[in-house]
Enzyme design. Sequence first.
Site, PDB file in Angstrom:
ATOM      1  CG  HIS A  12       0.267   6.238  -0.709  1.00 54.39           C
ATOM      2  ND1 HIS A  12      -0.814   6.779  -1.356  1.00 54.39           N
ATOM      3  CD2 HIS A  12      -0.228   5.559   0.366  1.00 54.39           C
ATOM      4  CE1 HIS A  12      -1.925   6.446  -0.710  1.00 54.39           C
ATOM      5  NE2 HIS A  12      -1.597   5.703   0.327  1.00 54.39           N
ATOM      6  CG  HIS A  57      -1.866   1.133   1.276  1.00 57.26           C
ATOM      7  ND1 HIS A  57      -3.155   1.039   0.813  1.00 57.26           N
ATOM      8  CD2 HIS A  57      -1.721   2.420   1.709  1.00 57.26           C
ATOM      9  CE1 HIS A  57      -3.771   2.205   0.974  1.00 57.26           C
ATOM     10  NE2 HIS A  57      -2.911   3.050   1.517  1.00 57.26           N
ATOM     11  CD  GLU A  58       1.615   3.368   3.661  1.00 58.51           C
ATOM     12  OE1 GLU A  58       1.760   4.466   3.086  1.00 58.51           O
ATOM     13  OE2 GLU A  58       0.603   3.073   4.320  1.00 58.51           O
TER      14      GLU A  58
END
Length: 447
Positions: free
Chosen positions: A106, A102-103
């Site tokens: 980003h 997920h990170e």
Amino acid sequence: MLINLSSSPPSPSSSLSRFSNSKSRILESSSLKSKTNFFKPLPSSLCYSSNLSFHPKTHLFSRCPHGKSLDLKSWAVSGFDLGNFESVLEAAGVLTAIIVVHESGHFLAAYLQGIHVSKFAVGFGPILAKFNAKNVEYSVRAIPLGGFVGFPDNDPESDIPVDDENLLKNRPILDRTIVISAGVIANIIFAYLIIFIQVVSVGLPVQEAFPGVLVPDVRPFSAASRDGLLPGDVILAVNGTNLPKNGPNAVSEVVGVIKRSPKNNVLLKVERGNQDFEIGVTPDESFDGTGKIGVQLSPNVKITKVVAKNISEAFNFAGNEFWGLSSNVVDSLKQTFLNFSQSASKVSGPVAIIAVGAEVARSNIDGLYQFAAVLNINLAVVNLLPLPALDGGSLALILIEAARGGRKLPLETEQRITSSGITLVILLGVYLIVRDTLNLDFIKDLL
């Protein structure tokens, strides 16, 4: 960011991907439905982070590759058990991998656009190890159940000018939207890849239903034991009425007849090995006046594995499974909000997630694949909600800005909205961690 898994009724075309064996107890039909949330505090600078939630009792439904509708089974835990260290590590590894993905979404979305990134952390809390590369601090932190990507936009220690066009806050709306959405997109892709790998390697579990109800266990000295019912028997008919193939309905039918017949003979047609014969069982009367015979029942199903034979079939199976799980996630989330007053008291924290994941890891590899895929899908879905401290909340602020013709809300207003959401998440997270720790079996034994 938050993951929410809750149970919902199966759709006609859905099938259960089974985490572990479960049995419907005739006399004890109630089951635990705990929802767990994993919360993580955010650093003071602008960042995107991950939080998870999970139901220890969850119905996970997947599309059957051959279009067959599979029977429902449930998996429930009566408490949280962290006794198997290896399975605990596997569960923690799954959660950590999901958050890293997920990170990374980003991070890559910002990095590839030339936007300044200051931190990439695995875990949260005190730093255990770190290194710097290209002005980015990469760190591993003490609690490996979260992560965040930090941006130097509001960092007072940053030497980047506040009007630098490559600060995230100074980028056009589209650029910022891509960065904020990238974590969700990364989890969606990761979920599909997990399912695809399962399809081409170990295969998807497919349950084939057979007539009757399986008797996995018989209590010693019970009415069933006294009258000759044995573990492994299959009940084909009750009082002359044949039982259907669809397991949950068949189990409920047997339970209903037993409960309505205290001290009255119930004629069961039983399959044992290759023989069929009839057994008369007289239920004992329980304290509430209903009948009981002291057995566990489960749908009479056989689980097989379906492995894709070619790449086209693999994409087809994976796509059906992905959409089946995704639709169930959305339905579950809707049911959670519709019944929030009842489900709020069942929210749990990261300790419960690890306990559930450890139990899944002890079950079989299929459960671990499903566990990881569903957590990814839930992280994606829930983080799109327009709530402070979630990706959806940040996207909502950008939409407001776009509606205002590109004029941002006052900085003080945005900070107040974001900080209030973060504060709520931190306080709730601390409370849930303490409560779930006290709910651990070995902690209960100590107390």
